[in-house]
Scaffold this motif. Structure first.
Motif, mmCIF file in Angstrom:
data_model
loop_
_atom_site.group_PDB
_atom_site.id
_atom_site.type_symbol
_atom_site.label_atom_id
_atom_site.label_comp_id
_atom_site.label_asym_id
_atom_site.label_seq_id
_atom_site.Cartn_x
_atom_site.Cartn_y
_atom_site.Cartn_z
ATOM 1 N N LYS A 36 -10.587 14.681 -17.730
ATOM 2 C CA LYS A 36 -10.225 13.524 -18.561
ATOM 3 C C LYS A 36 -8.895 12.837 -18.853
ATOM 4 N N ASP A 37 -7.800 13.935 -18.586
ATOM 5 C CA ASP A 37 -6.578 13.674 -18.918
ATOM 6 C C ASP A 37 -5.925 13.861 -17.640
ATOM 7 N N SER A 38 -6.538 13.777 -16.384
ATOM 8 C CA SER A 38 -5.768 14.036 -15.057
ATOM 9 C C SER A 38 -4.805 12.920 -14.771
ATOM 10 N N ASP A 39 -3.744 13.245 -14.289
ATOM 11 C CA ASP A 39 -2.645 12.395 -13.918
ATOM 12 C C ASP A 39 -3.209 11.423 -12.758
ATOM 13 N N TYR A 40 -2.796 10.184 -12.363
ATOM 14 C CA TYR A 40 -3.078 9.503 -11.335
ATOM 15 C C TYR A 40 -1.824 9.655 -10.422
ATOM 16 N N ASP A 41 -2.298 10.681 -9.342
ATOM 17 C CA ASP A 41 -1.444 10.998 -8.196
ATOM 18 C C ASP A 41 -1.015 10.209 -7.067
ATOM 19 N N VAL A 42 -0.393 8.999 -7.262
ATOM 20 C CA VAL A 42 -0.270 7.958 -6.280
ATOM 21 C C VAL A 42 0.845 8.241 -5.198
ATOM 22 N N ARG A 43 0.461 8.464 -3.994
ATOM 23 C CA ARG A 43 1.603 8.752 -3.034
ATOM 24 C C ARG A 43 1.399 7.439 -1.951
ATOM 25 N N PHE A 44 2.752 7.105 -1.442
ATOM 26 C CA PHE A 44 2.920 6.068 -0.685
ATOM 27 C C PHE A 44 3.865 6.076 0.368
ATOM 28 N N ILE A 45 4.037 5.387 1.571
ATOM 29 C CA ILE A 45 4.664 5.345 2.493
ATOM 30 C C ILE A 45 5.364 3.972 2.546
ATOM 31 N N TYR A 46 6.959 4.028 2.714
ATOM 32 C CA TYR A 46 7.557 2.692 2.834
ATOM 33 C C TYR A 46 8.667 2.660 3.843
ATOM 34 N N ILE A 47 9.134 1.384 4.077
ATOM 35 C CA ILE A 47 9.827 1.211 5.238
ATOM 36 C C ILE A 47 11.158 0.461 4.371
ATOM 37 N N HIS A 48 12.385 0.615 4.848
ATOM 38 C CA HIS A 48 13.737 0.168 4.498
ATOM 39 C C HIS A 48 13.978 -0.909 5.543
ATOM 40 N N LYS A 49 14.998 -2.143 5.022
ATOM 41 C CA LYS A 49 15.483 -2.841 6.039
ATOM 42 C C LYS A 49 16.116 -2.321 7.240
ATOM 43 N N SER A 50 16.355 -2.937 8.305
ATOM 44 C CA SER A 50 16.889 -2.485 9.511
ATOM 45 C C SER A 50 18.255 -1.954 9.410
ATOM 46 N N ASN A 51 19.111 -2.379 8.401
ATOM 47 C CA ASN A 51 20.701 -1.676 8.105
ATOM 48 C C ASN A 51 20.476 -0.641 7.464
ATOM 49 N N TRP A 52 19.513 -0.053 6.766
ATOM 50 C CA TRP A 52 19.530 1.228 6.187
ATOM 51 C C TRP A 52 19.497 2.189 7.319
ATOM 52 N N LEU A 251 5.732 7.843 18.586
ATOM 53 C CA LEU A 251 5.916 7.728 17.236
ATOM 54 C C LEU A 251 7.400 6.869 16.980
ATOM 55 N N ASP A 252 8.393 7.054 17.805
ATOM 56 C CA ASP A 252 9.637 6.225 17.931
ATOM 57 C C ASP A 252 9.195 4.704 18.060
ATOM 58 N N GLN A 253 8.351 4.573 19.133
ATOM 59 C CA GLN A 253 7.894 3.100 19.504
ATOM 60 C C GLN A 253 7.023 2.561 18.166
ATOM 61 N N LEU A 254 6.266 3.484 17.337
ATOM 62 C CA LEU A 254 5.450 2.887 16.362
ATOM 63 C C LEU A 254 6.564 2.725 15.319
ATOM 64 N N PHE A 255 7.438 2.987 15.154
ATOM 65 C CA PHE A 255 8.452 2.991 14.216
ATOM 66 C C PHE A 255 9.470 1.677 14.264
ATOM 67 N N ARG A 256 9.681 1.478 15.569
ATOM 68 C CA ARG A 256 10.390 0.242 15.834
ATOM 69 C C ARG A 256 9.430 -0.953 15.783
ATOM 70 N N ASN A 257 8.289 -0.765 16.300
ATOM 71 C CA ASN A 257 7.289 -1.931 16.125
ATOM 72 C C ASN A 257 7.096 -2.271 14.662
ATOM 73 N N THR A 258 7.180 -1.376 13.840
ATOM 74 C CA THR A 258 6.975 -1.317 12.429
ATOM 75 C C THR A 258 7.905 -2.389 11.947
ATOM 76 N N LEU A 259 9.330 -1.675 12.099
ATOM 77 C CA LEU A 259 10.485 -2.676 11.699
ATOM 78 C C LEU A 259 10.370 -3.986 12.055
#
Length: 264
Positions: A36-52, A251-259
């Motif tokens: 009843k008192d469990s935390d909400y453990d939210v996990r996320f994936i994010y991307i910065h702008k290209s200059n980062w 995975l490199d290409q997936l990252f570039r495509n996402t950016l």
């Protein structure tokens, strides 16, 4: 709470100048046995702008709210959020990181945008490493079993934090595939009807009903099962030898495509 979580996700994007690609529940709520008192453990994936990414110094690739990072709006005290920057997530994905694979299978998804996560899910069967995942679940089970379940009286709720990784490892042994995240699905598939399964189901009903599962006499039938399976899985894992194709170029290409998709 879901609306509040979405509000917090939007504010994290604004405060950090990022885009969040995916956010899900990862803890006991996703496993199917919240208290009843469990935390909400939210996990996320994010991307910065290209200059980062075009810097000689790599920036911090984790956001942890509220434990380490501020946010400009109040958040619920049971809400815990932690996010991985996309390249960090993809490096861990390449190593078949079990927590990340569990995020991708969470039955409680709060937010998803752009095409990246769907593309990752297409790749996960090819990158899945049974050895990596087995060692993760086995070490988790051994540590919790050693620390919490050795006395005449034990912290009863800790049984779930040993049983779940053991059942996940048994799923990998049985199917050579990524295990489901829900505890009850693992339990129903792996264990046959009998005293052991009934004992676990009784504990599960008590936990879901909100009982405080603190110090109680240990449950010998469960302890004996865990001891036996830890020994078996150690021997089984040592005997595995598998080679997984290197997915780095994909995975490199997936990252570039996402950016490009997110910021153009």
């Amino acid at each position: 709470m879901r609306e509040h979580i979405i509000e917090v996700i939007r504010q994290i994007e604004k405060d950090n100048d990022i885009k969040i690609l995916f956010a899900c529940e990862s803890g006991s709520r996703a496993w199917g046995f919240p208290s009843k008192d469990s935390d909400y453990d939210v996990r996320f994936i994010y991307i910065h702008k290209s200059n980062w990414y075009l810097s000689i110094d790599q920036g911090r690739d984790v956001i942890e709210i509220p434990s380490r990072d501020p946010i400009s709006i109040p958040i619920h005290p049971l809400l815990d959020l932690s996010g991985w920057e996309l390249t960090k997530a993809l490096r861990l994905f390449r190593k078949s990181n079990p927590p990340l694979l569990e995020w991708l299978r969470s039955s409680i998804v709060y937010y998803q945008s752009y095409s990246t996560i769907d593309k990752i899910k297409v790749l996960d069967k090819n990158i899945f490493s049974p050895i990596s995942c087995l060692y993760h679940y086995l070490n988790m089970a051994k540590g919790n079993f050693r620390d919490y379940l050795q006395g005449n009286e034990v912290r009863i709720k800790k049984y779930f934090y040993v049983l779940r990784p053991i059942l996940a490892a048994k799923w990998i042994e049985k199917y050579n595939s990524i295990p489901p995240i829900e505890f009850q699905e693992l339990l129903e598939d792996i264990l046959i009807p009998g005293e052991l399964k009934e004992s676990i189901l009784t504990l599960l009903k008590r936990k879901i009903a909100g009982e405080e599962l603190n110090l109680e006499p240990r449950i010998d039938v469960i302890n004996e099962y865990l001891t036996r399976e830890i020994e078996h899985l150690e021997a089984y894992t040592k005997g595995l030898k598998l080679e997984i194709p290197d997915p780095t170029r994909e995975l490199d290409q997936l990252f570039r495509n996402t950016l490009s998709e997110v910021w153009n």
